[in-house]
Design a protein around this motif. Structure first.
Motif, PDB file in Angstrom:
ATOM      1  N   THR A 115       0.829  -1.209   0.000  1.00  0.00           N
ATOM      2  CA  THR A 115       0.000   0.000   0.000  1.00  0.00           C
ATOM      3  C   THR A 115       0.857   1.251   0.000  1.00  0.00           C
ATOM      4  N   ALA A 116       2.190   1.116   0.116  1.00  0.00           N
ATOM      5  CA  ALA A 116       3.060   2.285   0.085  1.00  0.00           C
ATOM      6  C   ALA A 116       2.890   3.030  -1.216  1.00  0.00           C
ATOM      7  N   LYS A 117       2.680   4.336  -1.126  1.00  0.00           N
ATOM      8  CA  LYS A 117       2.458   5.124  -2.334  1.00  0.00           C
ATOM      9  C   LYS A 117       2.798   6.574  -2.069  1.00  0.00           C
ATOM     10  N   GLY A 118       2.920   7.359  -3.165  1.00  0.00           N
ATOM     11  CA  GLY A 118       3.261   8.752  -2.979  1.00  0.00           C
ATOM     12  C   GLY A 118       2.499   9.691  -3.866  1.00  0.00           C
ATOM     13  N   CYS A 119       1.868   9.209  -4.943  1.00  0.00           N
ATOM     14  CA  CYS A 119       1.147  10.113  -5.827  1.00  0.00           C
ATOM     15  C   CYS A 119       0.074   9.345  -6.585  1.00  0.00           C
ATOM     16  N   ALA A 120      -0.580  10.033  -7.520  1.00  0.00           N
ATOM     17  CA  ALA A 120      -1.735   9.436  -8.198  1.00  0.00           C
ATOM     18  C   ALA A 120      -1.507   9.279  -9.694  1.00  0.00           C
ATOM     19  N   PRO A 379      -5.042  17.364  -8.601  1.00  0.00           N
ATOM     20  CA  PRO A 379      -4.917  15.986  -8.123  1.00  0.00           C
ATOM     21  C   PRO A 379      -3.660  15.855  -7.278  1.00  0.00           C
ATOM     22  N   TYR A 380      -3.473  14.689  -6.669  1.00  0.00           N
ATOM     23  CA  TYR A 380      -2.291  14.504  -5.818  1.00  0.00           C
ATOM     24  C   TYR A 380      -1.084  14.126  -6.671  1.00  0.00           C
ATOM     25  N   ILE A 381      -0.691  15.063  -7.538  1.00  0.00           N
ATOM     26  CA  ILE A 381       0.464  14.879  -8.411  1.00  0.00           C
ATOM     27  C   ILE A 381       1.268  16.179  -8.373  1.00  0.00           C
ATOM     28  N   ILE A 382       2.497  16.103  -7.921  1.00  0.00           N
ATOM     29  CA  ILE A 382       3.324  17.292  -7.715  1.00  0.00           C
ATOM     30  C   ILE A 382       3.369  18.160  -8.965  1.00  0.00           C
ATOM     31  N   ARG A 383       3.723  17.569 -10.088  1.00  0.00           N
ATOM     32  CA  ARG A 383       3.989  18.349 -11.300  1.00  0.00           C
ATOM     33  C   ARG A 383       2.717  18.951 -11.886  1.00  0.00           C
ATOM     34  N   VAL A 384       1.570  18.327 -11.622  1.00  0.00           N
ATOM     35  CA  VAL A 384       0.319  18.875 -12.137  1.00  0.00           C
ATOM     36  C   VAL A 384      -0.052  20.159 -11.402  1.00  0.00           C
ATOM     37  N   VAL A 385       0.219  20.209 -10.101  1.00  0.00           N
ATOM     38  CA  VAL A 385       0.014  21.460  -9.369  1.00  0.00           C
ATOM     39  C   VAL A 385       0.834  22.571 -10.014  1.00  0.00           C
ATOM     40  N   LEU A 386       2.055  22.250 -10.402  1.00  0.00           N
ATOM     41  CA  LEU A 386       2.926  23.240 -11.045  1.00  0.00           C
ATOM     42  C   LEU A 386       2.392  23.636 -12.412  1.00  0.00           C
ATOM     43  N   ALA A 387       1.811  22.693 -13.147  1.00  0.00           N
ATOM     44  CA  ALA A 387       1.225  23.017 -14.446  1.00  0.00           C
ATOM     45  C   ALA A 387       0.104  24.027 -14.290  1.00  0.00           C
ATOM     46  N   LEU A 388      -0.772  23.780 -13.335  1.00  0.00           N
ATOM     47  CA  LEU A 388      -1.883  24.701 -13.089  1.00  0.00           C
ATOM     48  C   LEU A 388      -1.369  26.043 -12.601  1.00  0.00           C
ATOM     49  N   PHE A 389      -0.296  26.012 -11.827  1.00  0.00           N
ATOM     50  CA  PHE A 389       0.312  27.261 -11.345  1.00  0.00           C
ATOM     51  C   PHE A 389       0.860  28.077 -12.507  1.00  0.00           C
ATOM     52  N   SER A 399      -6.387  33.698  -9.239  1.00  0.00           N
ATOM     53  CA  SER A 399      -6.767  32.299  -9.403  1.00  0.00           C
ATOM     54  C   SER A 399      -6.458  31.540  -8.120  1.00  0.00           C
ATOM     55  N   THR A 400      -7.155  30.438  -7.951  1.00  0.00           N
ATOM     56  CA  THR A 400      -6.945  29.578  -6.782  1.00  0.00           C
ATOM     57  C   THR A 400      -6.721  28.150  -7.239  1.00  0.00           C
ATOM     58  N   ILE A 401      -5.675  27.524  -6.699  1.00  0.00           N
ATOM     59  CA  ILE A 401      -5.430  26.098  -6.932  1.00  0.00           C
ATOM     60  C   ILE A 401      -5.744  25.383  -5.627  1.00  0.00           C
ATOM     61  N   ARG A 402      -6.792  24.616  -5.633  1.00  0.00           N
ATOM     62  CA  ARG A 402      -7.197  23.899  -4.435  1.00  0.00           C
ATOM     63  C   ARG A 402      -6.387  22.607  -4.275  1.00  0.00           C
ATOM     64  N   PRO A 406       0.778  18.996  -2.608  1.00  0.00           N
ATOM     65  CA  PRO A 406       1.832  18.136  -3.161  1.00  0.00           C
ATOM     66  C   PRO A 406       3.102  18.878  -3.550  1.00  0.00           C
ATOM     67  N   ILE A 407       3.021  20.177  -3.836  1.00  0.00           N
ATOM     68  CA  ILE A 407       4.225  20.946  -4.161  1.00  0.00           C
ATOM     69  C   ILE A 407       5.272  20.799  -3.071  1.00  0.00           C
TER      70      ILE A 407
END
Length: 428
Positions: A115-120, A379-389, A399-402, A406-407
């Protein structure tokens, strides 16, 4: 989970230093288990995954001395808990898989909860790791959770896996370094962070040939010693800051020693109209034309493809997509690594971008968008938060990124660094 509030349309300019590479420091920390001597890491980033690993090491009796301000960490594993009995690997971080080899070598037996995991990013199989362990002499005695043991020393072997897995290559390198005889891995991953781990193992006394290539040959040694190793700068972070500077109309310089790894990365961002100046130990984002570079083959749609190194990294494809929504032309993005890693692209519609998800791997972004500020869900993906940013910070207005937390897993002091450069961004 915290939200990011961005007031876009303001130039981001100045000079910034990137942090140490998250994907390098985690295997380097795990490799410290391969010796009883002290290992010192420099340029260590302040990220949560490191905290979790150190908590695990401390619970097992390891000695840790960390200087957060100096970005320096010294660790020594001489605890009996790592040498006798059964070790339970930690859950909750993807890096736990990198402990498989080192803990097995040190302890002789371990329990691993999958079950170890870090992102989606979809399913990330552990089969390559277990195959390497079995091929090098380990034995799986139970599953769900997995129990793995070894009888005596691990033994060298020739391996040719289905694909070039970064973490599986790192598992191979750590086990093979102390296995009896010679081991080879054909179809090895060669990313900068894999190279950093191999260079550290060399400094500890390992015998490795082919670093930076798709074929690693490792001659096992009886023991490894302590060392002092520098975590390389994060080339993903270098490119991310350059993109932010360019799309905001700023002039931003990133001081880094990663210039030798950046040519292909910069060339892909240049396809999106970004302009760079290369100096000694620094790269500057100097402008953005917004024009998509047209291929000479006129019947083809311009594209950026992400695949294992030395291709353009999949961890930078979202940032490139974030830039592209402000471009004047159309472009195709192709993720050849992760299935389902582009499903978040529907959030770009809220900014007024026109995008078409062709299939789980390919996305078309149309140019000439009338962009507007928006509230989007990450989503719980580091790089996607950065894309939206990157999309948000180029748009005039708030703008707001909810769920942007993850960053913090890979970009230490991200908000503080950007506000020092003129950005209007804050946590809420």
């Amino acid at each position: 989970m915290a939200d990011l509030i961005i007031d876009g349309g303001r130039p981001v300019s100045g000079t910034v230093r990137p942090s140490g590479n998250k994907n390098a420091v985690l295997p380097m920390l795990c490799a410290s288990l391969l010796t009883d001597e002290a290992v010192t890491l420099e340029n260590v980033p302040e990220i949560s995954d490191i905290d979790k690993l150190l908590q695990y090491f401390a619970a097992m009796g390891s000695t840790i001395d960390r200087d957060l301000d100096g970005q320096r960490l010294t660790i020594r594993h001489d605890a009996a808990a790592f040498k006798n009995g059964q070790a339970q690997l930690p859950v909750g971080i993807r890096a736990a898989v990198l402990l498989l080899g080192p803990v097995l070598l040190r302890n002789g037996r371990l329990t691993f909860d999958t079950t170890a995991k870090g992102c989606a990013l979809g399913v990330r199989e552990i089969d390559p790791h277990l195959d390497i362990i079995e091929r090098l002499g380990g034995r799986i005695v139970a599953d769900h959770p997995y129990e793995i043991e070894r009888q005596g020393a691990m033994v060298g072997a020739d391996l040719w896996p289905d694909y070039a897995s970064v973490t599986a290559t790192e598992t191979f390198a750590m086990i093979a370094a102390l296995a009896e005889g010679t081991s080879t891995l054909t179809n090895a991953a060669s990313e900068p962070h894999v190279q950093a781990l191999c260079e550290m193992l060399l400094a500890m006394g390992a015998k490795i040939e082919g670093i930076g290539t798709s074929r690693l040959t490792i001659h096992g040694v009886d023991r490894l010693g302590g060392t002092v190793a520098r975590v390389p700068d994060d080339h993903h972070e270098v490119a991310t800051y350059l993109a932010i500077g360019a799309v905001t109309g700023g002039r931003l310089t990133v001081e880094t020693d990663m210039g030798g790894h950046m040519p292909l990365i910069l060339r892909q961002f240049e396809k999106l109209g970004l302009r760079f100046e290369i100096g000694d130990g620094a790269i500057t984002a100097s402008g953005w034309t917004r024009s998509i570079a047209e291929p000479y083959t006129l019947e083809m749609l311009p594209k950026i493809e992400a695949a294992p190194w030395p291709y353009f990294p999949a961890d930078l494809l979202p940032q490139a997509i974030g830039v592209s929504v402000g471009c004047t032309g159309d472009i195709l993005f192709w993720n050849k690594v992760y299935e389902g890693a582009l499903g978040w692209s529907s959030e770009l519609l809220k900014f007024g971008a026109r995008v078409h998800l062709s299939d789980p791997h390919r996305l078309i972004v149309c140019g000439g968008n009338q962009l507007r500020p928006a509230t989007v869900e990450a989503p719980y993906i580091i790089r996607v938060v950065l894309a939206l940013f990157i999309a948000a910070i180029q748009i005039d207005g708030r703008s707001t990124i909810r769920n942007a937390d993850p960053i913090r897993r890979a970009y230490p002091h991200f908000v503080e660094k950007l506000t020092a450069l003129g950005a209007e961004v804050r946590w809420q």
